[in-house]
Write an enzyme that holds these catalytic residues in place. Structure first.
Site, mmCIF file in Angstrom:
data_model
loop_
_atom_site.group_PDB
_atom_site.id
_atom_site.type_symbol
_atom_site.label_atom_id
_atom_site.label_comp_id
_atom_site.label_asym_id
_atom_site.label_seq_id
_atom_site.Cartn_x
_atom_site.Cartn_y
_atom_site.Cartn_z
ATOM 1 N N LYS A 30 -4.916 11.626 3.282
ATOM 2 C CA LYS A 30 -4.402 10.818 4.392
ATOM 3 C C LYS A 30 -3.896 11.680 5.551
ATOM 4 C CE LYS A 30 0.368 10.238 2.796
ATOM 5 N NZ LYS A 30 0.955 11.031 3.886
ATOM 6 N N THR A 31 -3.221 12.802 5.248
ATOM 7 C CA THR A 31 -2.718 13.652 6.327
ATOM 8 C C THR A 31 -3.872 14.244 7.124
ATOM 9 O OG1 THR A 31 -0.797 14.195 4.960
ATOM 10 C CG2 THR A 31 -1.201 15.585 6.868
ATOM 11 N N ASP A 214 2.632 7.536 9.841
ATOM 12 C CA ASP A 214 2.386 8.021 8.486
ATOM 13 C C ASP A 214 3.357 7.339 7.519
ATOM 14 O OD1 ASP A 214 1.360 9.529 6.423
ATOM 15 O OD2 ASP A 214 2.538 11.321 6.892
ATOM 16 N N GLU A 215 2.974 7.217 6.238
ATOM 17 C CA GLU A 215 3.832 6.629 5.187
ATOM 18 C C GLU A 215 4.383 5.269 5.623
ATOM 19 O OE1 GLU A 215 3.788 7.977 2.402
ATOM 20 O OE2 GLU A 215 3.796 10.155 2.496
ATOM 21 N N GLN A 245 2.521 2.897 -3.474
ATOM 22 C CA GLN A 245 3.473 3.999 -3.577
ATOM 23 C C GLN A 245 4.780 3.705 -2.838
ATOM 24 O OE1 GLN A 245 1.920 8.193 -3.750
ATOM 25 N NE2 GLN A 245 0.120 7.285 -2.800
ATOM 26 N N ARG A 613 0.588 12.315 -9.877
ATOM 27 C CA ARG A 613 1.007 13.686 -9.525
ATOM 28 C C ARG A 613 0.163 14.714 -10.264
ATOM 29 N NH1 ARG A 613 2.065 12.660 -5.296
ATOM 30 N NH2 ARG A 613 1.295 10.608 -5.892
#
Length: 754
Positions: A30-31, A214-215, A245, A613
């Protein structure tokens, strides 16, 4: 620029000028999409760098974003508005401080400074801080601001709330007078600036043609309103996030903003990034299966081209101590196989779980680091409790005296301590010895503290070590103090875990080479202040043990070390091997969340984050009994295990439970059983020998995992048992009414599932 992107990533980056929602799964890049989108817009001439506003949640993420954009194309990043919500609002308010009603050099209060300002305000206005604890006042004010409410907007539905609103009004006046703003004020003041000043609002609406967030799943109500104001002049909103998330509801995050954004702006332009570049197939498929049990999701399905990889290893141990010992052995095996320690993470739902894991790693000499927090014996509340215990063993310990003489607060101020210090220096004595030389009310307050310590010594003189520790944390005022703090639950949990630490220490100490049973008997019958542990009293030996574990085994900066952290702290990180511990009903999902759908779904999202993770190898571990807060708890397997298909799991212990011959403690087991039988572990139930053992009441035998029926509460499942005979109790999760604790001697339960 876009050659190395997959098709959905490329679609997101090259979208025409329009609103869009990018659902970006864990490990899906995503980044990379966000930064490449910015570079693409600039390089194709659709916007200048000055026309982009990019918002994220941490300064680290903002710096990374700037670095990635400048790496893609050579531009002057100083003109970019890239930052956190608070950072960008600060920049806006600095430029328009007069219109915002602020001095040019206004100062920003961090959380600690804000709390200090509130304490000062309460004292100046004669507000009872027992009735209105400063932290509760701080939460009330910040919550109102994050909802966009000034004092006049908050509903006053009772006298208590009316007083809080009055305090909020006084606090605002104090901040305005002193020229300071707190963090929530930055956002609220910037929102009001844009709302009330059309020329300024229109200026920023004309300037920012593209707003990238973002987020997005972590935004709160006011942050979304601020974004909508900026986008009101025709800017295009590009929101990247993952509703699966969203794990920060306790901080005000509103997962519903994702669905609202789709309805308000995206209107069908939703791009899903589902290809994962981090994990193998078994890990991703288990995460997909788990999260599918949540309702109202926007929906996506993670997949990978890396292959299935290894199944998730599942281990069920009889006790949390054996779980920790197994963890250490497995970690050592991974290290022997060439795995870097820093690529091994041990995750837990509750901070209190870390103590037994830390102890096992410490004992094995495995360097470890607690990420995003302090090790158990370094936590504030634990250091406070240990300070009381040290004073009981040595009243002349000035460091411990200074730590707790006014904690919890008991009206002993800086001036009083200055007088005490002067007397101690003049007569070359300890602070405690100088108390008698301090006159007046100051001396009286100090004498009361000395009497408290002496009373604790007298009251615990004949108590075994674990009960001594329990008595001290209860009667020192620490528990009562943290109960007034709505965020004090974790600290209380840690304090009660100190009781467990003391019980475990008694069992593990060799007491001069005595057999385990004699160790326990000696500790239980003799004065904890007297000799017994290699010439030291049990209390002094325990304090030495705590000091050692708080000492040298913490990894140094840059040292390769195993990573320990809560699941919340793990968000955004990734590791080659991940252990998720304590996967038990009531622990993960947490007992505070399982009775409400919203809470349970957030717990499931938290488990989803934990699973994703792991890159290569993932472990689940659980214990049939666990000592938490000084009590032994018996647990059922977490419902999350049953929500993951069996083909993704590899049970390293028999799924039906361990055999009767399996020892519950590898060393000193009989000693602990004897210790528990003597009643020396606070409220500890009888030790059961296997998953099939239980409690017999009359002609009925009850066990954990058994289905039962109650005439009033309906059907349920036993997840905890304690006591024996007529004192036996069962903790039962009922299908319709939630958790109940019933006395088995009178409850009249019908067993419906053996």
């Amino acid at each position: 620029m876009i050659d190395k992107l997959n098709e959905p990533q490329r679609d997101a980056v090259t979208l025409p000028a329009q609103h869009a929602l990018v659902l970006a799964g864990a490990g899906s890049g995503k980044t990379r999409v966000l930064t490449t989108r910015m570079a693409w817009l600039i390089q194709t001439g659709q916007v200048s760098p000055l026309g982009i506003l990019a918002v994220t949640f941490t300064n680290k993420a903002a710096r990374e974003m700037v670095g990635r954009v400048s790496a893609i194309m050579p531009i002057d990043t100083r003109g970019l508005w890239i930052g956190t919500f608070h950072g960008l609002c600060n920049r806006m308010l600095r430029a328009h401080h007069r219109d915002a009603g602020l001095p040019q050099a206004f100062q920003i209060l961090d959380t600690a400074d804000q709390l200090a300002a509130i304490k000062r305000l309460l004292k100046a206005n004669g507000v009872d801080d027992d009735k209105y604890p400063p932290r509760d006042v701080q939460r009330f004010i910040n919550g109102a601001k994050e909802d966009g409410q000034r004092p006049g907007d908050v509903e006053a539905y009772d006298s208590f709330r009316r007083r809080l609103i009055e305090i909020y009004t006084l606090y605002e006046a104090q901040c305005q007078r002193e020229g300071v703003v707190d963090f929530p004020e930055l956002l609220l003041r910037a929102y009001e600036l844009l709302s009330r000043h059309a020329p300024i609002r229109e200026h920023y609406q004309r300037r920012f043609k593209h707003i990238l967030v973002d987020e997005f799943q972590d935004t709160n109500t006011l942050q979304y309103k601020w974004l909508k104001l900026l986008a009101g002049g025709g800017a295009h909103l590009f929101a990247v996030g993952d509703d699966d998330q969203s794990i920060y509801a306790f901080r005000g995050a509103n997962v519903g903003n994702m669905a609202d954004f789709e309805r308000d702006y995206a209107q069908g332009t939703v791009i899903r990034l589902e290809q994962n570049y981090r994990s193998f197939g078994h890990i991703l498929d288990s995460a997909n299966a788990l999260i599918s049990h949540n309702t109202g999701r926007l929906g996506k399905n993670l997949w990978t081209e890396q292959g299935e990889g290894e199944q998730i290893r599942v281990v069920e141990q009889p006790t949390d101590l054996l779980e920790a010992q197994w963890l250490v052995e497995e970690v050592r095996g991974l290290i022997s196989d060439g795995r870097d320690r820093s690529q091994i993470a041990i995750l837990y739902r509750s901070n209190a779980q870390s103590r037994v894991i830390e102890h096992a790693l410490f004992s094995a000499g495995v360097p470890y680091k607690v990420y995003g927090g302090l090790r158990f014996f370094e936590r504030q509340e634990i250091k406070h409790a240990l300070a009381y215990l040290r004073l009981m063993a040595n009243l002349d310990d000035d460091t411990s005296w200074m730590r707790v003489v006014n904690f919890p607060p008991r009206g002993i101020g800086a001036r009083t301590l200055e007088l005490l210090g002067d007397q101690a220096k003049a007569y070359d004595t300890s602070l405690s010895a100088a108390v008698a030389r301090v006159p007046g009310k100051a001396g009286s307050n100090l004498a009361q503290f000395s009497l408290l310590i002496q009373r604790l010594v007298d009251e615990t003189r004949s108590l075994p070590l674990p009960e001594l520790v329990e008595h001290v944390i209860e009667h020192s005022g620490l528990i009562a103090h943290y109960e007034l703090d709505r965020e004090g639950a974790d600290r209380i949990e840690n304090l009660r875990e100190l009781i467990t630490a003391a019980a475990a220490f008694v069992v593990e100490s060799d007491m001069g080479g005595l057999p385990a049973g004699e160790i326990v008997q000696k500790a239980g019958l003799e004065d904890p202040m007297q000799e017994g542990f290699d010439g030291l009293s049990p209390l002094m030996a325990f304090l030495s043990h705590a000091a050692l574990e708080a000492g040298d085994n913490q990894a140094q900066a840059g040292q390769d070390a195993v990573q320990l952290m809560t699941v919340h702290a793990a968000k955004g990180l990734e590791f080659d091997a991940v252990f998720i511990t304590g996967i038990e009903e009531g622990l993960f999902p947490h007992e505070n969340s399982i009775l409400e759908q919203a809470g349970l779904e957030e717990e499931r999202r938290l488990m989803y984050v934990a699973i994703t993770r792991a890159r290569e190898r993932l472990y689940f571990s659980l214990a049939q009994s666990r000592m938490l807060h000084g009590q032994t708890r018996y647990a059922m397997r977490s419902r999350f295990l049953s929500e993951i298909p069996e083909e993704h799991l590899k049970w390293l212990t028999p799924k039906q439970g361990l055999s009767d011959s399996e020892p519950r403690w590898k060393s000193g087991g009989s000693g602990f059983d004897a210790y528990a039988r003597q009643g020396n572990v606070a409220r500890a139930p009888a030790i059961v020998r296997s998953s099939t053992s239980g409690v017999t009441v009359g002609s009925q035998q009850f066990r954990v995992g058994q289905g039962v029926k109650h005439a009033r509460f309906g059907e349920g499942t036993i997840f905890g048992l304690s006591g024996s005979g007529l004192d036996a109790q069962a903790q039962i999760q009922f299908r319709d009414v939630g958790t109940k604790t019933l006395a088995l001697g009178v409850a009249k339960l019908e067993i419906i599932q053996s």
